[in-house]
Design a protein around this motif. Structure first.
Motif, PDB file in Angstrom:
ATOM      1  N   GLU A 201      -2.069  10.154  -6.157  1.00  0.00           N
ATOM      2  CA  GLU A 201      -1.353   8.906  -5.907  1.00  0.00           C
ATOM      3  C   GLU A 201      -1.484   8.015  -7.139  1.00  0.00           C
ATOM      4  O   GLU A 201      -2.418   8.139  -7.931  1.00  0.00           O
ATOM      5  N   ASN A 202      -0.550   7.095  -7.298  1.00  0.00           N
ATOM      6  CA  ASN A 202      -0.629   6.090  -8.349  1.00  0.00           C
ATOM      7  C   ASN A 202      -1.605   5.009  -7.869  1.00  0.00           C
ATOM      8  O   ASN A 202      -1.515   4.573  -6.725  1.00  0.00           O
TER       9      ASN A 202
ATOM     10  N   SER B  47       6.859   9.550  -5.639  1.00  0.00           N
ATOM     11  CA  SER B  47       5.479   9.440  -5.140  1.00  0.00           C
ATOM     12  C   SER B  47       4.476   9.126  -6.232  1.00  0.00           C
ATOM     13  O   SER B  47       3.418   8.559  -5.957  1.00  0.00           O
ATOM     14  N   LYS B  48       4.774   9.524  -7.459  1.00  0.00           N
ATOM     15  CA  LYS B  48       3.783   9.417  -8.521  1.00  0.00           C
ATOM     16  C   LYS B  48       4.068   8.200  -9.402  1.00  0.00           C
ATOM     17  O   LYS B  48       3.438   7.170  -9.255  1.00  0.00           O
TER      18      LYS B  48
ATOM     19  N   GLY C  76      11.120  12.782   0.515  1.00  0.00           N
ATOM     20  CA  GLY C  76      10.075  13.392  -0.311  1.00  0.00           C
ATOM     21  C   GLY C  76      10.615  14.589  -1.067  1.00  0.00           C
ATOM     22  O   GLY C  76      11.574  15.232  -0.636  1.00  0.00           O
TER      23      GLY C  76
ATOM     24  N   THR D 201      12.884   2.860   2.939  1.00  0.00           N
ATOM     25  CA  THR D 201      12.628   3.710   1.779  1.00  0.00           C
ATOM     26  C   THR D 201      13.836   3.725   0.840  1.00  0.00           C
ATOM     27  O   THR D 201      13.686   3.730  -0.387  1.00  0.00           O
TER      28      THR D 201
ATOM     29  N   GLN E  61       0.818  -1.227   0.000  1.00  0.00           N
ATOM     30  CA  GLN E  61       0.000   0.000   0.000  1.00  0.00           C
ATOM     31  C   GLN E  61       0.849   1.274   0.000  1.00  0.00           C
ATOM     32  O   GLN E  61       0.332   2.372   0.251  1.00  0.00           O
ATOM     33  N   LEU E  62       2.130   1.136  -0.303  1.00  0.00           N
ATOM     34  CA  LEU E  62       3.003   2.316  -0.291  1.00  0.00           C
ATOM     35  C   LEU E  62       2.665   3.315  -1.390  1.00  0.00           C
ATOM     36  O   LEU E  62       3.207   4.423  -1.407  1.00  0.00           O
ATOM     37  N   ASN E  63       1.801   2.911  -2.335  1.00  0.00           N
ATOM     38  CA  ASN E  63       1.368   3.906  -3.336  1.00  0.00           C
ATOM     39  C   ASN E  63       0.530   5.018  -2.719  1.00  0.00           C
ATOM     40  O   ASN E  63       0.379   6.086  -3.314  1.00  0.00           O
ATOM     41  N   LEU E  64       0.002   4.797  -1.520  1.00  0.00           N
ATOM     42  CA  LEU E  64      -0.826   5.807  -0.849  1.00  0.00           C
ATOM     43  C   LEU E  64      -0.002   6.629   0.142  1.00  0.00           C
ATOM     44  O   LEU E  64       0.864   6.095   0.834  1.00  0.00           O
ATOM     45  N   TYR E  65      -0.302   7.924   0.211  1.00  0.00           N
ATOM     46  CA  TYR E  65       0.369   8.785   1.182  1.00  0.00           C
ATOM     47  C   TYR E  65       0.112   8.310   2.603  1.00  0.00           C
ATOM     48  O   TYR E  65      -0.914   7.688   2.894  1.00  0.00           O
ATOM     49  N   SER E  66       1.031   8.648   3.487  1.00  0.00           N
ATOM     50  CA  SER E  66       0.828   8.412   4.916  1.00  0.00           C
ATOM     51  C   SER E  66      -0.112   9.490   5.473  1.00  0.00           C
ATOM     52  O   SER E  66      -0.311  10.527   4.842  1.00  0.00           O
TER      53      SER E  66
ATOM     54  N   SER F 152       4.863   4.760  -7.571  1.00  0.00           N
ATOM     55  CA  SER F 152       3.902   4.214  -6.594  1.00  0.00           C
ATOM     56  C   SER F 152       4.474   4.147  -5.188  1.00  0.00           C
ATOM     57  O   SER F 152       4.227   3.197  -4.451  1.00  0.00           O
ATOM     58  N   LEU F 153       5.236   5.164  -4.804  1.00  0.00           N
ATOM     59  CA  LEU F 153       5.837   5.142  -3.468  1.00  0.00           C
ATOM     60  C   LEU F 153       5.535   6.411  -2.658  1.00  0.00           C
ATOM     61  O   LEU F 153       6.360   6.848  -1.847  1.00  0.00           O
ATOM     62  N   ALA F 154       4.334   6.968  -2.832  1.00  0.00           N
ATOM     63  CA  ALA F 154       3.970   8.177  -2.076  1.00  0.00           C
ATOM     64  C   ALA F 154       4.129   7.955  -0.576  1.00  0.00           C
ATOM     65  O   ALA F 154       4.592   8.826   0.153  1.00  0.00           O
ATOM     66  N   GLY F 155       3.745   6.752  -0.111  1.00  0.00           N
ATOM     67  CA  GLY F 155       3.788   6.458   1.317  1.00  0.00           C
ATOM     68  C   GLY F 155       5.172   6.152   1.846  1.00  0.00           C
ATOM     69  O   GLY F 155       5.365   6.027   3.053  1.00  0.00           O
ATOM     70  N   ALA F 156       6.159   6.042   0.937  1.00  0.00           N
ATOM     71  CA  ALA F 156       7.541   5.771   1.376  1.00  0.00           C
ATOM     72  C   ALA F 156       8.318   7.066   1.573  1.00  0.00           C
ATOM     73  O   ALA F 156       9.318   7.088   2.269  1.00  0.00           O
ATOM     74  N   ARG F 157       7.866   8.156   0.977  1.00  0.00           N
ATOM     75  CA  ARG F 157       8.517   9.472   1.059  1.00  0.00           C
ATOM     76  C   ARG F 157       9.929   9.419   0.476  1.00  0.00           C
ATOM     77  O   ARG F 157      10.899   9.167   1.187  1.00  0.00           O
TER      78      ARG F 157
ATOM     79  N   ASN G 291       6.902   8.376   6.908  1.00  0.00           N
ATOM     80  CA  ASN G 291       6.408   7.417   5.933  1.00  0.00           C
ATOM     81  C   ASN G 291       5.509   6.368   6.593  1.00  0.00           C
ATOM     82  O   ASN G 291       5.509   6.211   7.811  1.00  0.00           O
ATOM     83  N   ARG G 292       4.742   5.660   5.772  1.00  0.00           N
ATOM     84  CA  ARG G 292       3.755   4.690   6.282  1.00  0.00           C
ATOM     85  C   ARG G 292       4.393   3.581   7.105  1.00  0.00           C
ATOM     86  O   ARG G 292       3.838   3.137   8.108  1.00  0.00           O
TER      87      ARG G 292
ATOM     88  N   HIS H 183       7.087  20.097   5.443  1.00  0.00           N
ATOM     89  CA  HIS H 183       6.915  18.748   4.948  1.00  0.00           C
ATOM     90  C   HIS H 183       5.805  18.033   5.735  1.00  0.00           C
ATOM     91  O   HIS H 183       6.099  17.267   6.653  1.00  0.00           O
TER      92      HIS H 183
ATOM     93  N   PRO I  25       3.447  -0.638  -5.520  1.00  0.00           N
ATOM     94  CA  PRO I  25       4.839  -0.569  -5.974  1.00  0.00           C
ATOM     95  C   PRO I  25       5.277  -1.886  -6.619  1.00  0.00           C
ATOM     96  O   PRO I  25       4.613  -2.915  -6.487  1.00  0.00           O
TER      97      PRO I  25
END
Lengths: 354, 354
Positions: free
Chosen positions: B33-34, B209-210, B85, B248, A53-58, B213-218, A245-246, A240, B38
């Motif tokens: 988000e994608n 992030s886009k 990020g 990350t 689910q890392l494609n989603l923002y935290s 697919s790693l928006a949640g990893a920063r 991160n998630r 920021h 990921p």
């Protein structure tokens, strides 16, 4: 440095992190990491499904994490701030409370980063020398009429102030924020947290890097009045908002909930600290009564740097300093009993040659 | 806000992140988000064994990650900066190149954070209005004699400048840094990266992030001359040297190496973008020719906010603005075909009631 860098930033003196060797395998006793892995609850929670689910923002408010931390200490999430490591907490605090017209008072020997933040935000850092025995001169921190920052227990000395002294500093500076950096408090020192309700100028900074075995996850937190926490949030949301991160967010929740494992790690580290202190003293070292997960030691026969080099030759990394007052000293992270035995063996070899 | 906050920080206007709903399950088309997870290479690499090493700090130089990114683009690690990020990259860049005596020029409609950073570092932000059709008035960005920052493709319009126009802006401002924020460039716009060797004042900012697919990893990164990158490193090492966590860092390496999956995701998103553009236009929307993973649309019969509310009632989140020039508009992230079908159905319902 480019020609584009603004003059104030040309004057920075960036922090130099402890050695992080990439090639050769060393016994790492140089950056105060916990020698034990994180809680199994952390390892279970960071499942393949969760990682997918890392494609989603935290969550930019980190609400679940702040709830979990608050619950552990009987506080409300409004009292809790979280960030990408306690360095980020400290950076945001310096930005919130210090600038060219708002100086900060710090000990001359403490976490080296306080001076660095001061320069980053063009702030004068008034440095008060520690006493000869490396204790903090409490009287000199009273009524200083500036923001105050210090670590308790202090780094790299490991020496902790009693709560009554910390309170004197907070109470005598009530028109300014007093930042008490409790990065190492879990290893035995008395926390100032109980004084939070009495002192709206108190900001207590903590980290998951040491006691929770999550240095590599980057997670720091702070306790303060809702107003102080909202100040930090104001800076965070101007720099920021998605700062955690998630994966780290969930790791922080699970690690905080596993009190048994926390207690077990603290017990192992503090027992080994006690043993190491005794051994080093028997080898002729002066060793402070450290309350951190490290020892601060000096030997009359060898400089810190020479001892460091002897250990490095034998595959062990510790930390030394080029600063005059710390020339004789070395900081040794408390590792596993096996790692410490290797340190003792190497130390005996080194001193056999001196 | 506390009484301790310094005046400059009282004047901040913190960024408001897109809604991150915690309770009800929405179709999230509001934060770009994608919609795809990921790469499997990321999921394989973040094993239980790897996670169990979180007690150790991450590499503060991020060397392996910077090597991997550099290799992908035929550059050297000295040309690559990485951070928590792309927001952190941008924050460090503003700190390095802007202050009260060093203003920045930005478009009036662009990523909202540029204005926020300017306030954080007490910098004047000279805002140049976009043209009526939301294109960037290139001539007004020539010879501005300040640092320049803009997104290409721009957000939230999705409109991209041709490379020749971007080069004009860079070449005419060679005494100042030109920050080209390419957060969305992977979805089809022309990158300015090929011009890097010619222009020591060019800083290209990117994100995982886009497209990854790693928006949640920063994870964000930037390309520039070694001197510009060392400026950013100077700030980073004065704020947070361990700014990227271990998980990350490895995710970023693996995601960058999986080119097939990257291509597949880009193809899916851009195909769906094309289909959505056609459908929305057939429903009477004006839609820009977006090169991002989102659509920027307006309908003559309904304000952006009213359309947003209609969609939210139907379980779909998009983004609208309260700003006068964007009153009619809405930004819709390109989701999966199923998510977009749900959007089309909801949209038809909403307009049946208007």
């Amino acid at each position: 440095m480019s020609d584009f860098l603004i003059p104030a930033m040309q004057r920075l003196s960036p922090y130099v992190p402890g050695e992080q060797p990439q090639g050769k395998q060393y016994i790492k006793l140089n950056t105060n990491e916990n020698p034990y892995p994180p809680s199994n609850r952390v390892l279970d929670a960071l499942s393949r499904e969760f990682i997918s689910q890392l494609n989603l923002y935290s969550d930019p408010t980190a609400l679940s994490l702040r709830h979990t931390i608050a619950d552990q200490y009987g506080l409300s999430p409004e009292n809790v701030f979280t960030a990408n490591g306690s360095d980020e907490v400290l950076g945001f605090a310096f930005r919130a409370f210090c600038d060219a017209s708002h100086p900060v008072t710090i000990p001359d020997i403490s976490y080296g980063f306080y001076r660095v933040y001061a320069k980053l935000f063009e702030t004068e850092a008034k440095q008060i020398p520690l006493n000869e025995d490396f204790t903090l001169p409490v009287d000199k921190f009273l009524h200083v009429n500036t923001t105050v920052a210090f670590a308790n227990p202090n780094a790299p000395t490991g020496i902790a102030l009693p709560l009554s002294d910390v309170e004197k500093i907070i109470a005598s500076n009530q028109d300014h924020v007093v930042i008490v950096d409790e990065a190492y408090v879990d290893f035995g020192a008395e926390s100032v947290l109980s004084l939070l309700p009495k002192h709206p100028n108190l900001l207590v900074v903590r980290t998951y890097s040491k006691a929770y075995s999550l240095a590599g996850a980057r997670l720091g937190y702070a306790f303060g009045s809702p107003e102080l926490i909202s100040d930090l949030d104001r800076i965070r949301n101007s720099f920021h908002p998605y700062n955690i991160n998630r994966l780290t967010m969930l790791a922080g929740i699970e690690a905080m909930l596993d009190r048994d494992y926390f207690d077990e790690c603290i017990h192992k580290v503090t027992s080994e600290r006690k043993r190491a202190m005794t051994v080093l003293r028997s080898l002729g070292f002066e060793v402070t009564d450290s309350q951190g997960n490290f020892l601060f030691a000096a030997h009359p026969a060898l400089s810190g740097k020479a001892y460091y080099e002897g250990l490095k030759d034998r595959g062990i990394l510790v930390r030394y300093w080029d600063e005059p007052r710390l020339y004789a000293h070395i900081r040794i992270t408390v590792g596993t009993p096996e790692q410490m035995d290797a340190l003792f063996t190497a130390t005996k070899e080194i001193f056999a040659e001196v």
